[in-house]
Design an enzyme around this catalytic site. Sequence first.
Site, PDB file in Angstrom:
ATOM      1  N   GLU A 152       2.295   3.653  -4.295  1.00 31.91           N
ATOM      2  CA  GLU A 152       1.801   2.294  -4.569  1.00 31.91           C
ATOM      3  C   GLU A 152       2.844   1.497  -5.350  1.00 31.91           C
ATOM      4  O   GLU A 152       3.125   0.338  -5.034  1.00 31.91           O
ATOM      5  CB  GLU A 152       0.487   2.341  -5.355  1.00 31.91           C
ATOM      6  CG  GLU A 152      -0.687   2.960  -4.619  1.00 31.91           C
ATOM      7  CD  GLU A 152      -1.347   2.040  -3.608  1.00 31.91           C
ATOM      8  OE1 GLU A 152      -0.913   0.886  -3.435  1.00 31.91           O
ATOM      9  OE2 GLU A 152      -2.331   2.483  -2.989  1.00 31.91           O
ATOM     10  N   ASP A 156      -1.630  -0.382   4.967  1.00 35.97           N
ATOM     11  CA  ASP A 156      -2.089   1.005   4.978  1.00 35.97           C
ATOM     12  C   ASP A 156      -1.588   1.721   6.230  1.00 35.97           C
ATOM     13  O   ASP A 156      -1.088   2.848   6.165  1.00 35.97           O
ATOM     14  CB  ASP A 156      -3.619   1.046   4.896  1.00 35.97           C
ATOM     15  CG  ASP A 156      -4.150   2.458   4.962  1.00 35.97           C
ATOM     16  OD1 ASP A 156      -3.977   3.206   3.983  1.00 35.97           O
ATOM     17  OD2 ASP A 156      -4.731   2.826   6.012  1.00 35.97           O
ATOM     18  N   HIS A 160      -9.651  -1.036   2.517  1.00 32.72           N
ATOM     19  CA  HIS A 160     -10.470  -0.660   3.672  1.00 32.72           C
ATOM     20  C   HIS A 160     -11.740  -1.498   3.794  1.00 32.72           C
ATOM     21  O   HIS A 160     -12.800  -1.009   4.126  1.00 32.72           O
ATOM     22  CB  HIS A 160     -10.802   0.826   3.619  1.00 32.72           C
ATOM     23  CG  HIS A 160      -9.585   1.673   3.445  1.00 32.72           C
ATOM     24  ND1 HIS A 160      -8.623   1.830   4.422  1.00 32.72           N
ATOM     25  CD2 HIS A 160      -9.121   2.373   2.368  1.00 32.72           C
ATOM     26  CE1 HIS A 160      -7.660   2.603   3.970  1.00 32.72           C
ATOM     27  NE2 HIS A 160      -7.932   2.942   2.724  1.00 32.72           N
ATOM     28  N   ASP A 199      -4.323  -2.836  -3.373  1.00 30.55           N
ATOM     29  CA  ASP A 199      -5.650  -2.228  -3.509  1.00 30.55           C
ATOM     30  C   ASP A 199      -5.631  -1.138  -4.582  1.00 30.55           C
ATOM     31  O   ASP A 199      -6.580  -0.388  -4.735  1.00 30.55           O
ATOM     32  CB  ASP A 199      -6.168  -1.704  -2.167  1.00 30.55           C
ATOM     33  CG  ASP A 199      -5.307  -0.617  -1.556  1.00 30.55           C
ATOM     34  OD1 ASP A 199      -4.370  -0.112  -2.215  1.00 30.55           O
ATOM     35  OD2 ASP A 199      -5.561  -0.257  -0.384  1.00 30.55           O
ATOM     36  N   ASP A 235       0.854  -1.184   0.000  1.00 32.74           N
ATOM     37  CA  ASP A 235       0.000   0.000   0.000  1.00 32.74           C
ATOM     38  C   ASP A 235       0.890   1.234   0.000  1.00 32.74           C
ATOM     39  O   ASP A 235       2.066   1.162   0.361  1.00 32.74           O
ATOM     40  CB  ASP A 235      -0.940   0.030   1.204  1.00 32.74           C
ATOM     41  CG  ASP A 235      -2.171   0.905   0.962  1.00 32.74           C
ATOM     42  OD1 ASP A 235      -2.418   1.295  -0.209  1.00 32.74           O
ATOM     43  OD2 ASP A 235      -2.890   1.215   1.919  1.00 32.74           O
ATOM     44  N   GLY A 236       0.311   2.318  -0.423  1.00 31.91           N
ATOM     45  CA  GLY A 236       1.011   3.589  -0.431  1.00 31.91           C
ATOM     46  C   GLY A 236       0.010   4.714  -0.520  1.00 31.91           C
ATOM     47  O   GLY A 236      -1.124   4.517  -0.950  1.00 31.91           O
TER      48      GLY A 236
END
Length: 161
Positions: free
Chosen positions: A61, A147, A137, A83, A23-24
């Site tokens: 990301e 995250d 999420h 994601d 994640d980023g």
Amino acid sequence: MAYEDIVVSLPPDPEQVVQIWTDGGCRPNPGPGGWAAILTFRDVVKDLSGAEAVTTNNRMELTAAAMGLESLKRPCHVIVHTDSQYLRNGITRWIAGWVRKNWRGSTGEAVANIDLWKRILAAQEVHRVEWRWVRGHEGNDLNERADQLATEARRAAFGDG
């Protein structure tokens, strides 16, 4: 059908697969950002994270994926969970056309983040990589943790911003 064909078609043994959860993000976008990659293999978990002062969500990301893949010490079967539709579609659908068109998109403009796309391509070259999209999420523990690690890296480096 040869024996090798049967063996290759079997699903991978979960005990032999490295899972990478990435994640980023930035706050604001563009602005200070953080990235994270969580690598799991059998019972071993390794967290990677970092931050950049001026960047974008997409760059973070991509950085998470590049850093996760680059950290592997030998050829592996890898499943990368992201994601980011940008990352997943870019690496699985768009990149062949970008390379064929000398890193130009459908409009003829230079592809954004070429440096990171090239790093990911080079890093995945020695591995068998599957790219899986997960809804962000939505309660997936390792996606949520990635995250959190990315956010913590950004905050540690630059404050809450």
